[in-house]
Design a protein around this motif. Structure first.
Motif, PDB file in Angstrom:
ATOM      1  N   VAL A  50       0.818  -1.061  -0.134  1.00 41.07           N
ATOM      2  CA  VAL A  50      -0.044   0.075  -0.034  1.00 41.07           C
ATOM      3  C   VAL A  50       0.889   1.283  -0.041  1.00 41.07           C
ATOM      4  N   GLY A  51       1.827   1.476   0.958  1.00 45.45           N
ATOM      5  CA  GLY A  51       2.698   2.414   1.000  1.00 45.45           C
ATOM      6  C   GLY A  51       2.979   2.687   2.520  1.00 45.45           C
ATOM      7  N   ARG A  52       3.468   3.829   2.628  1.00 47.86           N
ATOM      8  CA  ARG A  52       4.019   4.297   4.122  1.00 47.86           C
ATOM      9  C   ARG A  52       3.017   5.259   4.834  1.00 47.86           C
ATOM     10  N   LYS A  53       2.864   5.101   6.168  1.00 47.96           N
ATOM     11  CA  LYS A  53       1.931   5.968   6.535  1.00 47.96           C
ATOM     12  C   LYS A  53       2.562   6.452   8.162  1.00 47.96           C
ATOM     13  N   ASP A  67      -0.713  33.402  18.750  1.00 45.47           N
ATOM     14  CA  ASP A  67      -0.946  33.042  20.068  1.00 45.47           C
ATOM     15  C   ASP A  67      -2.211  31.923  20.021  1.00 45.47           C
ATOM     16  N   SER A  68      -2.881  31.963  19.008  1.00 45.95           N
ATOM     17  CA  SER A  68      -4.019  30.908  19.064  1.00 45.95           C
ATOM     18  C   SER A  68      -3.565  29.767  18.380  1.00 45.95           C
ATOM     19  N   THR A  69      -3.595  28.657  19.240  1.00 48.86           N
ATOM     20  CA  THR A  69      -3.303  27.258  18.836  1.00 48.86           C
ATOM     21  C   THR A  69      -3.902  26.152  19.208  1.00 48.86           C
ATOM     22  N   VAL A  70      -4.269  25.079  18.426  1.00 51.72           N
ATOM     23  CA  VAL A  70      -4.834  23.736  18.752  1.00 51.72           C
ATOM     24  C   VAL A  70      -4.272  22.986  18.514  1.00 51.72           C
ATOM     25  N   ASN A  71      -4.452  21.597  19.157  1.00 49.23           N
ATOM     26  CA  ASN A  71      -3.609  20.406  19.260  1.00 49.23           C
ATOM     27  C   ASN A  71      -4.492  19.621  17.957  1.00 49.23           C
ATOM     28  N   CYS A  72      -3.811  18.729  17.287  1.00 50.37           N
ATOM     29  CA  CYS A  72      -4.419  18.025  16.088  1.00 50.37           C
ATOM     30  C   CYS A  72      -3.916  16.826  16.153  1.00 50.37           C
ATOM     31  N   THR A  73      -4.459  15.705  15.746  1.00 49.00           N
ATOM     32  CA  THR A  73      -3.590  14.413  15.421  1.00 49.00           C
ATOM     33  C   THR A  73      -3.925  14.365  13.960  1.00 49.00           C
ATOM     34  N   ALA A  74      -2.827  13.623  13.350  1.00 48.65           N
ATOM     35  CA  ALA A  74      -3.171  13.528  11.695  1.00 48.65           C
ATOM     36  C   ALA A  74      -2.558  12.147  11.267  1.00 48.65           C
ATOM     37  N   GLU A  75      -3.162  11.512  10.242  1.00 51.07           N
ATOM     38  CA  GLU A  75      -2.366  10.376   9.586  1.00 51.07           C
ATOM     39  C   GLU A  75      -2.115  10.474   8.017  1.00 51.07           C
ATOM     40  N   VAL A  76      -1.123  10.532   7.518  1.00 49.90           N
ATOM     41  CA  VAL A  76      -0.699  10.552   6.403  1.00 49.90           C
ATOM     42  C   VAL A  76      -0.062   9.333   5.529  1.00 49.90           C
ATOM     43  N   LEU A  77      -0.721   8.930   4.505  1.00 50.65           N
ATOM     44  CA  LEU A  77      -0.399   7.678   3.807  1.00 50.65           C
ATOM     45  C   LEU A  77       0.173   8.178   2.423  1.00 50.65           C
ATOM     46  N   TYR A  78       1.302   7.931   2.205  1.00 51.65           N
ATOM     47  CA  TYR A  78       1.890   8.089   0.947  1.00 51.65           C
ATOM     48  C   TYR A  78       1.760   6.654   0.101  1.00 51.65           C
ATOM     49  N   HIS A  79       1.047   6.569  -0.995  1.00 54.61           N
ATOM     50  CA  HIS A  79       0.786   5.596  -1.725  1.00 54.61           C
ATOM     51  C   HIS A  79       2.278   5.038  -2.473  1.00 54.61           C
ATOM     52  N   TRP A 150      -0.892  19.624  -1.159  1.00 53.71           N
ATOM     53  CA  TRP A 150      -1.434  18.140  -0.720  1.00 53.71           C
ATOM     54  C   TRP A 150      -1.439  17.224  -2.023  1.00 53.71           C
ATOM     55  N   GLN A 151      -1.897  18.049  -3.054  1.00 52.13           N
ATOM     56  CA  GLN A 151      -1.875  17.052  -4.519  1.00 52.13           C
ATOM     57  C   GLN A 151      -0.546  16.733  -5.091  1.00 52.13           C
ATOM     58  N   ASN A 152       0.656  17.565  -4.674  1.00 56.24           N
ATOM     59  CA  ASN A 152       1.812  17.288  -5.218  1.00 56.24           C
ATOM     60  C   ASN A 152       3.023  17.031  -4.670  1.00 56.24           C
ATOM     61  N   SER A 153       2.736  16.651  -3.085  1.00 55.04           N
ATOM     62  CA  SER A 153       3.535  16.141  -2.172  1.00 55.04           C
ATOM     63  C   SER A 153       4.139  14.722  -2.286  1.00 55.04           C
ATOM     64  N   THR A 154       5.340  14.146  -2.100  1.00 53.14           N
ATOM     65  CA  THR A 154       5.571  12.869  -2.001  1.00 53.14           C
ATOM     66  C   THR A 154       6.447  12.954  -0.639  1.00 53.14           C
ATOM     67  N   GLU A 155       6.955  11.755  -0.370  1.00 52.98           N
ATOM     68  CA  GLU A 155       7.944  11.629   0.846  1.00 52.98           C
ATOM     69  C   GLU A 155       8.915  12.458   0.781  1.00 52.98           C
ATOM     70  N   ASN A 156       9.479  12.728  -0.195  1.00 51.66           N
ATOM     71  CA  ASN A 156      10.613  13.491  -0.273  1.00 51.66           C
ATOM     72  C   ASN A 156      10.479  14.710  -0.596  1.00 51.66           C
ATOM     73  N   THR A 157       9.447  15.602  -0.374  1.00 52.97           N
ATOM     74  CA  THR A 157       9.201  16.977  -0.708  1.00 52.97           C
ATOM     75  C   THR A 157       8.509  17.800   0.487  1.00 52.97           C
ATOM     76  N   LYS A 158       8.912  18.773   0.652  1.00 52.38           N
ATOM     77  CA  LYS A 158       8.417  19.631   1.760  1.00 52.38           C
ATOM     78  C   LYS A 158       8.105  21.225   1.009  1.00 52.38           C
ATOM     79  N   PHE A 159       6.964  21.603   0.823  1.00 51.54           N
ATOM     80  CA  PHE A 159       6.641  22.728   0.063  1.00 51.54           C
ATOM     81  C   PHE A 159       5.879  23.673   1.019  1.00 51.54           C
ATOM     82  N   GLN A 160       6.137  24.949   0.780  1.00 52.12           N
ATOM     83  CA  GLN A 160       5.504  25.979   1.558  1.00 52.12           C
ATOM     84  C   GLN A 160       5.336  27.290   0.789  1.00 52.12           C
ATOM     85  N   LEU A 161       4.247  28.077   1.168  1.00 52.65           N
ATOM     86  CA  LEU A 161       3.946  29.081   0.126  1.00 52.65           C
ATOM     87  C   LEU A 161       5.002  30.232   0.437  1.00 52.65           C
TER      88      LEU A 161
END
Length: 222
Positions: A50-53, A67-79, A150-161
């Motif tokens: 499947v891939g790496r999660k 100063d306004s923060t929230v906690n968040c859990t996330a799962e990312v699956l690279y196919h 989101w659409q263009n990321s792989t495990e080897n990229t890190k994009f920011q505006l």
């Protein structure tokens, strides 16, 4: 089984950048852009065939109000091996995001009442400043760029505006606002700056939609 990763571990921070881009796209608006404050916990696992999660525990901050923060859990699956499928992202935000209805409506009404379509460039400017009246335009680009990331990321990229080179409002006959953006995306692994065109629709009740986007040749941003 999932392997613990140090939160500063590069694959974890890359997965976190992707997750935050996606979350900002889903939950952001001209009144709210979400950025990454911290990775608190991370683990990764290979799923056969499947891939790496990645499992991530994140702290998100509001771009206009750090100063306004929230906690968040996330799962990312690279196919596995398939570059054409965007990674799967699932997330849960703990607690409430700041309400931005008022700010969003003020912006919406301001743009709707313009005599002439809005046009602007170089946001932030060369000193890193964004004028208050351009902040919603900047946040909208931040949120929309989350979709592109989101659409263009792989495990080897890190994009920011990095910057909006140019933005032009497009006249519409319906209730949506439409903007044509040329943005610069910073790819932090290769240190490349990539011009990207995106067409963005927004309405306070319906959120942000990127209806069209395309990577541009290097010279397009000149």
């Amino acid at each position: 089984a999932a392997m613990e990763l140090p939160p500063s571990h590069q694959p974890a921070t890359r997965a976190a950048a992707l997750a935050v881009g996606y979350i900002s796209y889903r939950r952001g608006s001209p009144g709210r852009g979400l950025g990454l404050r911290a990775v608190r916990h991370a683990s990764g696992q290979d799923i056969d065939g499947v891939g790496r999660k990645y499992h991530l525990d994140l702290v998100l901050e509001d771009i206009p109000d750090k100063d306004s923060t929230v906690n968040c859990t996330a799962e990312v699956l690279y196919h596995l091996g398939n570059k054409n499928i965007a990674p799967d992202v699932q997330f849960t935000i703990e607690g409430e995001l700041k309400n931005t209805d008022e700010a969003d409506n003020i912006f919406y009404n301001r743009i709707k009442s313009l005599e002439k379509e809005l046009v602007a460039e170089n946001i932030p400017d060369s000193h890193g400043n964004v004028s208050p009246e351009m902040e919603p335009i900047h946040l909208l680009a931040w949120v929309a760029s989350g979709y592109v990331i989101w659409q263009n990321s792989t495990e080897n990229t890190k994009f920011q505006l990095a910057q909006i080179k140019h933005v032009k409002q497009v006249k519409r006959s319906d209730e949506y606002l439409e903007f044509d953006y040329m943005i610069l995306l910073h790819e932090m692994v290769s240190q490349e700056i990539i011009p990207w065109q995106m067409t963005v629709l927004w309405h306070p009740q319906h959120g942000v939609q990127v209806t069209q986007d395309s990577r541009q040749p290097k010279h397009a941003a000149e």
